[in-house]
Design an enzyme around this catalytic site. Structure first.
Site, mmCIF file in Angstrom:
data_model
loop_
_atom_site.group_PDB
_atom_site.id
_atom_site.type_symbol
_atom_site.label_atom_id
_atom_site.label_comp_id
_atom_site.label_asym_id
_atom_site.label_seq_id
_atom_site.Cartn_x
_atom_site.Cartn_y
_atom_site.Cartn_z
ATOM 1 N N SER A 81 0.805 -1.231 0.000
ATOM 2 C CA SER A 81 0.000 0.000 0.000
ATOM 3 C C SER A 81 0.829 1.268 0.000
ATOM 4 O O SER A 81 0.279 2.363 -0.171
ATOM 5 C CB SER A 81 -0.927 0.015 1.223
ATOM 6 N N SER A 82 2.132 1.169 0.243
ATOM 7 C CA SER A 82 2.946 2.388 0.189
ATOM 8 C C SER A 82 4.408 2.038 -0.061
ATOM 9 O O SER A 82 4.771 0.855 -0.112
ATOM 10 C CB SER A 82 2.796 3.213 1.479
ATOM 11 N N TYR A 112 22.409 1.920 11.239
ATOM 12 C CA TYR A 112 21.694 0.938 10.429
ATOM 13 C C TYR A 112 22.369 -0.437 10.424
ATOM 14 O O TYR A 112 22.011 -1.316 11.211
ATOM 15 C CB TYR A 112 21.482 1.460 8.990
HETATM 16 P P1 NAI Z 1 6.357 1.730 4.004
HETATM 17 O O1 NAI Z 1 6.104 2.131 5.415
HETATM 18 O O2 NAI Z 1 6.172 2.750 2.942
HETATM 19 O O3 NAI Z 1 5.454 0.442 3.631
HETATM 20 C C1 NAI Z 1 5.255 -0.594 4.535
HETATM 21 C C2 NAI Z 1 4.107 -1.463 4.111
HETATM 22 O O4 NAI Z 1 3.941 -2.498 5.104
HETATM 23 C C3 NAI Z 1 2.754 -0.751 4.021
HETATM 24 O O5 NAI Z 1 2.057 -1.270 2.911
HETATM 25 C C4 NAI Z 1 2.034 -1.171 5.304
HETATM 26 O O6 NAI Z 1 0.612 -1.176 5.215
HETATM 27 C C5 NAI Z 1 2.561 -2.590 5.437
HETATM 28 N N1 NAI Z 1 2.449 -3.118 6.796
HETATM 29 C C6 NAI Z 1 3.080 -2.723 7.919
HETATM 30 N N2 NAI Z 1 2.729 -3.533 8.963
HETATM 31 C C7 NAI Z 1 1.861 -4.443 8.474
HETATM 32 C C8 NAI Z 1 1.158 -5.545 9.039
HETATM 33 N N3 NAI Z 1 1.285 -5.880 10.309
HETATM 34 N N4 NAI Z 1 0.342 -6.256 8.224
HETATM 35 C C9 NAI Z 1 0.189 -5.930 6.914
HETATM 36 N N5 NAI Z 1 0.848 -4.918 6.331
HETATM 37 C C10 NAI Z 1 1.671 -4.177 7.095
HETATM 38 O O7 NAI Z 1 7.849 1.148 4.002
HETATM 39 P P2 NAI Z 1 8.994 0.984 2.920
HETATM 40 O O8 NAI Z 1 10.023 1.995 3.178
HETATM 41 O O9 NAI Z 1 8.439 0.809 1.571
HETATM 42 O O10 NAI Z 1 9.646 -0.386 3.416
HETATM 43 C C11 NAI Z 1 9.399 -1.653 2.842
HETATM 44 C C12 NAI Z 1 10.638 -2.516 3.026
HETATM 45 O O11 NAI Z 1 11.716 -1.937 2.277
HETATM 46 C C13 NAI Z 1 11.138 -2.594 4.468
HETATM 47 O O12 NAI Z 1 11.568 -3.898 4.734
HETATM 48 C C14 NAI Z 1 12.312 -1.626 4.473
HETATM 49 O O13 NAI Z 1 13.266 -1.950 5.465
HETATM 50 C C15 NAI Z 1 12.866 -1.839 3.080
HETATM 51 N N6 NAI Z 1 13.742 -0.779 2.568
HETATM 52 C C16 NAI Z 1 13.367 0.523 2.600
HETATM 53 C C17 NAI Z 1 14.229 1.504 2.165
HETATM 54 C C18 NAI Z 1 13.872 2.962 2.252
HETATM 55 O O14 NAI Z 1 14.773 3.793 2.131
HETATM 56 N N7 NAI Z 1 12.622 3.314 2.450
HETATM 57 C C19 NAI Z 1 15.540 1.176 1.586
HETATM 58 C C20 NAI Z 1 15.806 -0.235 1.546
HETATM 59 C C21 NAI Z 1 14.940 -1.166 2.036
#
Ligand code: NAI
Length: 396
Positions: free
Chosen positions: A50-51, A237
């Site tokens: 979703s995001s 990190y």
């Molecule tokens: P975000 O916060 O934008 O998206 C997280 C997603 O997880 C959302 O869709 C949310 O609804 C879902 N979510 C959270 N808890 C939940 C639950 N209990 N049940 C169902 N859905 C749940 O986060 P982002 O940044 O896109 O992160 C995604 C992955 O990418 C993470 O593992 C993060 O560590 C990794 N990542 C992020 C980077 C960044 O700079 N943002 C860089 C490299 C990796």
């Protein structure tokens, strides 16, 4: 109701539906104009769609050439008398509408991805909409808590260093201020809880569930996202609690790779660049690095946001040729441009000059804030934020 941005430190407490639609439309326009994803998967499950990276991968795979149908799991809040609802809720709503217009299947499942109940619901949805099988599983959860299925108690992640305390700076989006913070080292319990929430265990449970329900198609791949970053980010990190969880995720990818070999499939941890998302702005002491990186990469002309990263991942690394492009540890590296020595040299120089009074001039704080606002449906010129929004239409 009239919906305006409400920011609490680095957390958005409101979201604008029409702005969320705009953000999705912009991403769709980008992937339609970018290098196409050839030979992509047709039936995709996204856990956390979703995001951030999960949503961007959903948009890339549906509109960027592969024409994939998707099932997405997320945990989002609908609007109510208490508030406007979360951005992810509106993203789900509009993604589904726009994908349907394109003739694609788009199923949203809202609930706790860690739970058995949601895993069972997904298996059922795969049965109903995907003729029983998936071709790609994207694990993109970013969560602060996970219920322990045996006790019902919550594991709570703690983003902290391990060993020594660290002092660093965080940018407060609420007040546009540079704020110095000292983080004490995590206790063993906190490090262990963070690993439970953000490590590979639940990813493996998802794949085991799908194997047991015979939902894995021949050639099915799975990916999960990780971050490594340059040395200056390691204390908070890579060498901290989050990094320990990510190392666990990398190890899980090898275990899953063996399991998927039975289906001629593969599992990869995919290392992305530092991006502005709901989850990343929450990481203490990381934001000065992000605004320095954004400044340098924008000047170089190779800046990427979530959508550019995901389109490049699928079009050139995962489905780009005969072989998947990986490093010597079998990681897909989407942080290749971020970590280029010439880029890091400039970022390090910029960071050494940056302080509480000049960070807005030296770093790309304006771009950082703009992206954060856009994530929540704000900051779009074509939307009149003083107009009333009827949120009832979003609640079925
Ligand atoms: P975000 O916060 O934008 O998206 C997280 C997603 O997880 C959302 O869709 C949310 O609804 C879902 N979510 C959270 N808890 C939940 C639950 N209990 N049940 C169902 N859905 C749940 O986060 P982002 O940044 O896109 O992160 C995604 C992955 O990418 C993470 O593992 C993060 O560590 C990794 N990542 C992020 C980077 C960044 O700079 N943002 C860089 C490299 C990796």
């Amino acid at each position: 109701m009239i919906i305006e941005p409400i920011i609490d430190g680095v957390i958005a407490r409101s979201a604008h539906p029409l702005g969320c639609k705009q953000a999705i439309t912009n991403q769709i326009e980008y992937v339609k104009s970018a290098s196409k994803i050839e030979h992509g998967p047709k039936r995709v499950l996204i856990i956390g769609g979703s995001s951030g990276l999960g949503l961007a991968s959903r948009i890339a795979l549906t509109f960027g050439g592969a024409k994939a149908d998707t099932i997405s799991v997320s945990f989002e809040k609908a609007p109510s008398s208490k508030g406007s609802g979360s951005a992810g809720f509106y993203n789900n709503f509009y993604f589904e509408k726009l994908a349907h217009q394109e003739g694609r299947v788009a199923i949203n499942i809202n609930g706790d991805a860690f739970s058995k109940q949601i895993k069972d619901e997904v298996v059922e949805a795969i049965e109903t909409y995907f003729e029983g099988e998936v071709d790609l599983v994207i694990y993109s959860l970013a969560s602060g808590i996970r219920p322990n299925p045996e006790t019902g108690e919550l594991w709570r992640s703690a983003i902290k260093p391990i060993g020594d305390s660290i002092t660093g700076n965080t940018l407060l989006l609420e007040s546009d201020q540079w704020h110095q913070t000292t983080l004490p080292p995590a206790t063993d319990e906190e490090a262990q809880a963070t690993l439970k929430v953000m490590g590979g265990e639940d990813w493996e449970e998802w794949i085991d569930t799908l194997i047991n329900s015979e939902s894995i198609a021949q050639g099915c791949n799975t990916i999960a996202f990780s971050y490594i970053g340059p040395e200056c980010t390691h204390p908070i990190y890579l060498d901290g609690t989050l990094g320990r969880a990510k190392i666990d995720l990398h190890q899980t990818s090898h275990a899953l790779n063996l399991k998927l070999a039975n289906y001629d499939g593969n599992a990869y941890a995919t290392v992305c660049k530092a991006l502005v998302t709901k989850a990343s702005v929450f990481i203490p002491a990381l934001s000065p690095y992000i605004i320095a990186l954004y400044k340098v990469m924008k000047e170089q002309g190779n800046h990427e946001g979530c959508i550019e990263q995901m389109q490049r991942l699928f079009s050139s690394k995962l489905y780009g040729g005969e072989k998947v492009s990986v490093d010597c540890e079998r990681l897909i590296r989407m942080d290749d441009w971020e970590l280029a020595p010439s880029t890091q040299e400039k970022v390090t120089h910029l960071l050494s000059q940056m302080n509480e009074s000049n960070f807005k001039q030296l770093g790309d704080y304006a771009g950082f804030k703009q992206e954060f606002l856009n994530l929540n449906g704000f900051g779009f010129q074509n939307i009149n934020y003083s107009d009333e929004v009827n949120t009832d239409i979003y609640v079925i």
